[in-house]
Structures are given as structure tokens and as C-alpha cells.
Design a protein around this motif. Structure first.
Motif, short mmCIF file in Angstrom:
data_model
loop_
_atom_site.label_atom_id
_atom_site.label_comp_id
_atom_site.label_asym_id
_atom_site.label_seq_id
_atom_site.Cartn_x
_atom_site.Cartn_y
_atom_site.Cartn_z
N ALA A 170 0.84 -1.21 0.00
CA ALA A 170 0.00 0.00 0.00
C ALA A 170 0.87 1.25 0.00
CB ALA A 170 -0.92 0.01 1.21
N ALA A 171 2.07 1.14 -0.56
CA ALA A 171 3.07 2.20 -0.42
C ALA A 171 2.70 3.48 -1.16
CB ALA A 171 4.43 1.68 -0.92
N ILE A 172 2.13 3.35 -2.34
CA ILE A 172 1.80 4.55 -3.11
C ILE A 172 0.71 5.35 -2.39
CG2 ILE A 172 0.84 5.38 -5.29
CD1 ILE A 172 2.17 2.92 -6.61
N GLU A 173 -0.30 4.68 -1.91
CA GLU A 173 -1.35 5.35 -1.15
C GLU A 173 -0.78 5.98 0.11
OE1 GLU A 173 -5.26 6.60 -0.07
OE2 GLU A 173 -4.36 5.96 -1.97
N PRO B 280 -0.38 10.46 3.47
CA PRO B 280 0.26 10.01 4.71
C PRO B 280 -0.46 10.48 5.96
CG PRO B 280 1.42 11.91 3.84
CD PRO B 280 0.35 11.57 2.82
N ASP B 281 -0.29 9.71 7.03
CA ASP B 281 -0.80 10.15 8.33
C ASP B 281 -0.04 11.38 8.81
OD1 ASP B 281 -2.56 7.96 8.55
OD2 ASP B 281 -0.93 6.70 9.28
N ARG B 282 1.25 11.39 8.53
CA ARG B 282 2.12 12.51 8.92
C ARG B 282 3.40 12.42 8.13
NH1 ARG B 282 2.97 7.31 10.43
NH2 ARG B 282 4.35 7.00 12.21
N ILE B 283 4.09 13.54 8.03
CA ILE B 283 5.41 13.61 7.40
C ILE B 283 6.37 14.14 8.45
CG2 ILE B 283 6.81 14.64 5.57
CD1 ILE B 283 4.10 14.96 4.02
#
Length: 437
Positions: free
Chosen positions: A157-160, A165-168
Motif C-alpha cells: 500500500a506504499a503509493i497510497e 500520509p498520516d504525517r510527514i
């Protein structure tokens, strides 16, 4: 922005492709000539849903390219990401940082303009300090800022995960570097992805702490599953009951054969090594590692028990070999320990996986690899669901029952309702639930 991504492994390739899809001009660098040639020909080195199409689209749009020339890529870049491997070092479990530091030296020698040098690889606390020291020593006149930006990508699920993202997490306390990283991630503004700025060392630790916590949740519910089997409780209901508590949450509370993959095993070991080096022992994480290692071996014994305690001469079909669905990654997969335990007990093992068999072959000598789950089950004394691929979630159970020598169905992921398995004429064995026949 012009971005150089050093490393075309899982993290580097996905990150580079996603950055280019945001509109940045990205060059992915790797020392492996054959890998770069394959990528230029549209052949992916890993299986990740949607990745081939993403790469093709951005190569066609002239936003993504591949090269072995690190110096040329770095000379034009405003942001340089280090995304090389950091495997566990033999002997002590510490992360092997040799590739990170080698890449840093090459980057420093090639710097021609102000740039941020970003560690995307998972690295122990203090690595950014050493990266900065190497740059200052190698190129004292260079204007470069070192930032920690750990990845939180789930295989499959890396692209999604990258795009939503939840956070950066961004580790820097220098405003120039922070502003450049805001520009790198500006395309995510509309998604309202929070940018969490911390010190560099804090960012490095966040990555390890997150993975150790998730590994702990998995290991906790696996031990609860063992207790459920002893007392006659149902771990599925226990998981649901505690997961509905917002303080706990439902994710990573699915009992199974233990965690594997490229992150949790090596990251927990590296975190333990860091803790040991600083005389700050992490007893919970120590226990997690030990319990998980033991659990994977115990799954082989569980299968043998389903056969009445004797596996010699029996044929066992394993369905799903990778450590999780939607990846071809076999690193530390539970299936490796299961195969070893079954073969040590004298069983003949067959295997099937939708994507992972090429990676599994060299790791599983004497396993017979099959073209379908039904071929694997033909004449088998037990069928074992190891990895919950979508294509394995709706098997024709009656067809399995008719073709098998003995009707033993071991569901290590609790995918199938016991009543459905029993109705097909099979005996059912799950995890954290009472066996039924």
C-alpha cells in the motif's frame, strides 16, 4: 524542484516515482547497471501494486529518469534523498550503515549548489550527525543541510501511504532546510498531511519507536491468542472487544503466525542495539523479538499437531509464502520457519504464492512449488493458509476437500469461518480459537 533519489530499492523507487507524480523532476540513481537498464525498460525490481504504471506514466512525462551517474544527478539537485539499504549487521543486529556513508561521501564530492541532503533510509539515532560530519569533512565549502525524513510506507500500500500520509516527519532545526522541505512536500498541502518538524535525532527515533510499537501490538495479540486456545476463548472477539477502545484501536490486532518483512525484524533489533549502547534497556522490545521468533517456529508444531502429532511422510500444502499480501518480499517471512520445522519433522512441503515464488525458491530448498492452490492441495494431508492474499480468501473448499488425502485445513490468518470449512467436509484449525471437526 529537482530531486535526486539515491537508491532504487523499495523506498527509493516508490518515493522517487511519487515525487515525480507530484510534478517534481526526479532522477533515481543506482550503482547496478542491470537494474537501471531494467527500470528504463519498464521492468520493476519489486512487486508493488500500481508501481509499474506510476513509473511508466512519469517516465513518459519526462519527470522521472534513471541513471548510474550519481555525480551528474546530484550536481543539478536541490534535494538529495539517501534511500539505500540498512540491513541488520551480522553478529550484533545493529543497522549496517556502510551504504549510507558511502553514498554521503559521493554526494559531498558532487555537490555544486545549495541543497538539502535527506536521510530517507531507516537509520539509528545520530546517523544524521555523522552524515553531516562526512559532508563537512569531504566538502567544507559546500552549502548543504542534513535532514531526517523517515518513511512510513506499508508494502502493498506504499503509493497510497506516500500520497495520503498520516504525517510527514522532518528532522531539522534549520529554517532554510525546513523551508526547502516544505517546498518538496507542498503538493500534499491539499491533502492536509501534517508536517511534523522535530530535531534530527528525534525524527530518527520516531521511525524506530513506531515500528517497535506496532510489532509489540502484533506480538501481544498473538500471545493472547495462545491463551484463548488454552481457556476456550475466541481471539477474534477479544481483538474486536479491545480494538473498539479508541485508546487502543483495531489495527495490528489480528492474530497470526508472527511478523516478518524488511522493517519490523531489523528495526526492532537496531533499536535494541541503540538502547544497549546507551545503557537504556528496552525490556518490552526485547521480549517482543524473542516471542516473535519463537512463534514462527511454533506454527510448524501447530500444523504437526493438526496431523495428530506425526508429520513424517505427510504432504503439507502452504498457501501464501510472502510475509504479507501484495508484495513479493520474503525477508523474515513466517513461512520460512514453518517450512524448516515441517521438513525437520520429515514432511514433504508444497508451496504456492501469487507473486513470491521466484523470491522463495532459493530460500526453500526441497519445496515443491505449484501453479495454483488446488495443485498444491492435490493429495495433501493438510492445507495451511499462511498469507492472506485476496486470491486465497475465497477458495473452493469443497474442491480442496475432494482432492486432499486428509481433510485438515489450518488457517493461520483466521480468514475462513469455521462453519464454512466444516460444511465443505474439512477439519478446521485456526489461531486463538478452538479447533473444530
Amino acid at each position: 524542484m529537482r530531486i535526486a533519489m539515491i537508491g532504487t530499492g523499495y523506498v527509493g523507487l516508490v518515493s522517487g516515482a511519487c515525487f515525480s507524480d507530484f510534478g517534481h523532476d526526479v532522477v533515481c540513481v543506482d550503482k547496478d547497471d542491470s537494474k537501471i537498464a531494467a527500470l528504463e525498460g519498464g521492468v520493476m525490481p519489486i512487486f508493488e501494486p500500481g508501481l509499474a504504471q506510476l513509473v511508466e506514466r512519469n517516465v513518459r512525462g519526462d519527470r522521472l529518469s534513471f541513471t548510474t551517474d550519481l555525480a551528474a544527478a546530484v550536481a543539478e539537485a536541490e534535494a538529495i534523498f539517501i534511500a539505500v539499504g540498512t540491513p541488520s549487521r551480522r553478529g550484533d543486529g545493529h543497522a549496517d550503515l556502510s551504504h549510507v556513508f558511502a553514498a554521503t561521501r559521493e554526494i559531498a564530492e558532487a555537490l555544486k549548489r545549495p541543497a538539502v541532503v535527506v536521510t530517507k533510509s531507516t537509520v539509528p539515532v545520530g546517523t544524521g550527525d555523522e552524515v553531516e560530519r562526512i559532508i563537512r569533512e569531504t566538502a567544507p565549502q559546500a552549502k548543504a543541510w542534513v535532514v531526517s525524513n523517515p518513511e512510513f510506507l506499508r508494502e502493498g500500500a506504499a503509493i497510497e501511504d506516500f500520497k495520503r500520509p498520516d504525517r510527514i516527519v522532518l528532522g531539522t532545526e534549520e529554517e532554510e532546510a525546513a523551508e526547502m522541505m516544505r517546498e518538496v512536500y507542498r503538493p500534499l498541502y491539499l491533502n492536509r498531511a501534517p508536517l511534523l518538524f522535530t530535531s534530527r535525532r528525534t525524527a530518527e527515533l520516531i521511525k524506530y519507536a513506531a515500528n517497535a510499537f506496532l510489532a509489540t501490538k502484533i506480538t501481544f495479540i498473538n500471545e493472547i491468542a495462545d491463551l484463548c486456545e488454552c481457556v476456550g476463548a475466541d481471539v477474534q472477539d477479544v481483538s474486536r472487544g479491545i480494538g473498539l477502545d479508541n485508546r487502543i484501536g483495531s489495527k495490528f490486532l489480528h492474530a497470526g503466525p508472527g511478523y516478518g518483512g524488511s522493517c519490523f525484524p531489523k528495526d526492532t533489533l537496531a533499536l535494541l542495539k541503540t538502547a544497549e549502547d546507551h545503557q537504556a534497556p528496552l525490556r518490552i522490545v526485547e521480549s517482543v523479538v524473542k516471542v516473535n521468533d519463537a512463534r514462527k517456529r511454533a506454527m510448524g508444531r501447530k500444523i504437526i499437531q493438526a496431523l495428530g502429532g506425526e508429520a513424517r511422510g505427510r504432504t503439507i500444502a502452504l498457501l501464501g509464502l510472502t510475509f504479507k499480501p501484495n508484495t513479493d518480499d520474503m525477508r523474515d517471512a513466517p513461512s520460512l520457519s514453518i517450512v524448516q520445522a515441517l521438513q525437520d519433522a520429515g514432511a514433504k512441503v508444497r508451496g504456492y504464492d501469487p507473486e513470491g515464488m521466484e523470491q522463495a525458491r532459493p530460500l526453500m530448498p526441497d519445496v515443491e512449488f505449484c501453479d495454483s492452490p488446488y495443485q498444491a492441495a492435490e493429495g495433501a494431508d493438510a492445507v495451511v493458509l499462511v498469507t492472506e492474499w485476496d486470491v486465497l480468501r475465497a477458495l473452493d473448499l469443497q474442491r480442496l476437500a475432494i482432492s486432499m488425502a486428509q481433510p485438515n485445513f489450518v488457517d493461520l490468518r483466521n480468514v475462513y469461518p469455521p462453519e464454512d470449512v466444516l460444511a465443505a467436509g474439512l477439519k478446521w484449525y485456526g489461531v486463538g480459537r478452538m479447533a473444530r471437526s
